[in-house]
Design a protein around this motif. Structure first.
Motif, PDB file in Angstrom:
ATOM      1  N   VAL A 115       0.872  -1.169   0.000  1.00  0.00           N
ATOM      2  CA  VAL A 115       0.000   0.000   0.000  1.00  0.00           C
ATOM      3  C   VAL A 115       0.913   1.224   0.000  1.00  0.00           C
ATOM      4  N   ILE A 116       0.833   2.044  -1.032  1.00  0.00           N
ATOM      5  CA  ILE A 116       1.678   3.225  -1.163  1.00  0.00           C
ATOM      6  C   ILE A 116       0.864   4.465  -0.837  1.00  0.00           C
ATOM      7  N   THR A 117       1.314   5.200   0.175  1.00  0.00           N
ATOM      8  CA  THR A 117       0.614   6.420   0.595  1.00  0.00           C
ATOM      9  C   THR A 117       1.359   7.686   0.180  1.00  0.00           C
ATOM     10  N   GLU A 118       2.692   7.577   0.002  1.00  0.00           N
ATOM     11  CA  GLU A 118       3.494   8.726  -0.409  1.00  0.00           C
ATOM     12  C   GLU A 118       3.804   8.598  -1.899  1.00  0.00           C
ATOM     13  N   THR A 119       3.251   9.493  -2.692  1.00  0.00           N
ATOM     14  CA  THR A 119       3.400   9.382  -4.147  1.00  0.00           C
ATOM     15  C   THR A 119       4.196  10.534  -4.759  1.00  0.00           C
ATOM     16  N   ASN A 120       4.839  11.356  -3.914  1.00  0.00           N
ATOM     17  CA  ASN A 120       5.587  12.509  -4.432  1.00  0.00           C
ATOM     18  C   ASN A 120       6.687  12.103  -5.401  1.00  0.00           C
ATOM     19  N   HIS A 121       7.377  10.997  -5.087  1.00  0.00           N
ATOM     20  CA  HIS A 121       8.466  10.518  -5.939  1.00  0.00           C
ATOM     21  C   HIS A 121       8.106   9.171  -6.561  1.00  0.00           C
ATOM     22  N   LEU A 122       6.852   9.033  -6.942  1.00  0.00           N
ATOM     23  CA  LEU A 122       6.400   7.836  -7.648  1.00  0.00           C
ATOM     24  C   LEU A 122       6.187   8.210  -9.101  1.00  0.00           C
ATOM     25  N   PHE A 123       6.864   7.505 -10.004  1.00  0.00           N
ATOM     26  CA  PHE A 123       6.856   7.867 -11.417  1.00  0.00           C
ATOM     27  C   PHE A 123       6.084   6.837 -12.231  1.00  0.00           C
ATOM     28  N   LYS A 124       5.205   7.324 -13.076  1.00  0.00           N
ATOM     29  CA  LYS A 124       4.458   6.448 -13.975  1.00  0.00           C
ATOM     30  C   LYS A 124       5.369   6.047 -15.142  1.00  0.00           C
TER      31      LYS A 124
END
Length: 348
Positions: A115-124
């Motif tokens: 479960v990912i809650t921090e998406t600031n440095h999540l790249f599509k």
């Protein structure tokens, strides 16, 4: 458990940190355990539920395994899954920027599902004509680390002399190839003859040496760089960095990416040749890659054509399954890996 034909809960194998480590991590500091996870993201939560595909083994994770009062990265919690960079597929999303079946890379858990809650440095991930595992390496954090350190900090010029330590690793192998593409003379150091052969015969380094066979680093560098070093990309620190300082040219640049030779020492080695920085007007700078993620689109624009045209090659060392994840992570601190160490959780 299924609701209306859709699975809403699954078993979840995960790698747990038992206790904080003091120096070198061991496989016994981690263990594999089973749990369950809900596969539905709560409405309005901005969270994602993902299936992890590849996990990246990186030296900075050692610091997260330690109990440190002040550091750039927060320590792991013993009894909880360790985290790190990885590649994943979105199973469910309550975030407006991500949809089911999107492929992403960024920080995730060392487990089957997260479960990912921090998406600031999540790249599509937009480009899937290259191996997905590359987003744990050349197209992910290690690739950006090489790009930023070499181009943004060192500002290479054609004909300059470049030295790369830990040159066969996830970052070093890229820096050396970038330098060759810029028309530089490139030398790399590594910890085995097999790795030296890789540097010279696959990555195109002009010269390479096994540092374990060189009793006098300064003399070795003087032999290989009779005119001195313009750019040093440092992945190891310690005695090698001290020797490099004696061999730098005036207005040389040093990018401090990592100091892996120091991570397993109870008392880190000091530097004796710092006056060279003044006398030769050397610029030496450390950096953290996440301060430069705004440059990621620029990096992709540069690197993707080079990958597709095989102008830049990338060697990976892929361990299969979470059951081998702890051994893979521990191995990077003894140099056991050849190339970028990745754990394949599920290759789709």
């Amino acid at each position: 458990m299924e609701t209306g034909g859709m699975i809403d809960e699954a078993s979840n194998m995960k790698v747990i940190l038992k206790n904080y480590v003091s120096v070198s991590p061991q496989e016994t500091d981690m263990h594999l355990t089973a749990g369950t996870i809900k596969l539905k993201a709560p409405t309005g939560s901005n969270t994602l539920v993902v299936k992890n595909l590849f996990l990246s083994c990186d030296p900075y994770m050692l610091f997260k395994m330690m109990k440190l009062e002040s550091h750039y990265t927060q320590s792991y919690t013993p009894g909880s899954p360790i985290t790190g960079y990885g590649v994943a597929k979105v199973l469910d999303s309550a975030h407006p920027d991500f949809e089911k079946d999107d492929l992403v890379w960024g920080i995730t858990g060392w487990e089957e599902y997260s479960v990912i809650t921090e998406t600031n440095h999540l790249f599509k991930i937009q480009h899937t004509d290259v191996p997905l595992s590359y987003y744990a390496g050349i197209l992910g954090m290690p690739g950006m680390t090489a790009y930023v350190g070499f181009y943004e900090l060192c500002c290479p010029k054609k004909g300059e002399n470049v030295f790369v330590s830990a040159a066969s690793g996830a970052v070093g192998q890229l820096v050396g190839q970038f330098a060759k593409l810029e028309g530089c003379y490139v030398v790399g150091s590594a910890g085995s003859n097999e790795k030296v052969d890789l540097l010279k015969n696959k990555f195109g380094f002009d010269e390479a040496f096994n540092y374990k066979e060189e009793p006098d680093f300064s003399a070795t560098l003087k032999r290989l760089f009779p005119q001195g070093i313009d750019i040093y990309f440092d992945n190891v620190g310690g005695k090698m960095l001290d020797a490099v300082l004696l061999n730098m040219r005036v207005h040389g640049r040093i990018a401090l990416c990592g100091m892996i030779s120091q991570y397993n020492l109870e008392q880190p080695e000091g530097l004796r040749n710092l006056t060279t920085i003044v006398s030769k007007q050397v610029r030496m700078q450390g950096y953290l890659v996440f301060d430069y993620y705004h440059l990621y689109p620029n990096y992709l624009q540069m690197i993707l054509p080079k990958i597709r045209q095989t102008q830049v090659l990338y060697v990976e060392d892929i361990a299969d399954g979470l059951e081998n994840a702890a051994a893979a992570l521990v191995g990077i601190f003894s140099g056991r890996n050849i190339g970028k160490q990745v754990v394949a959780v599920d290759c789709l």
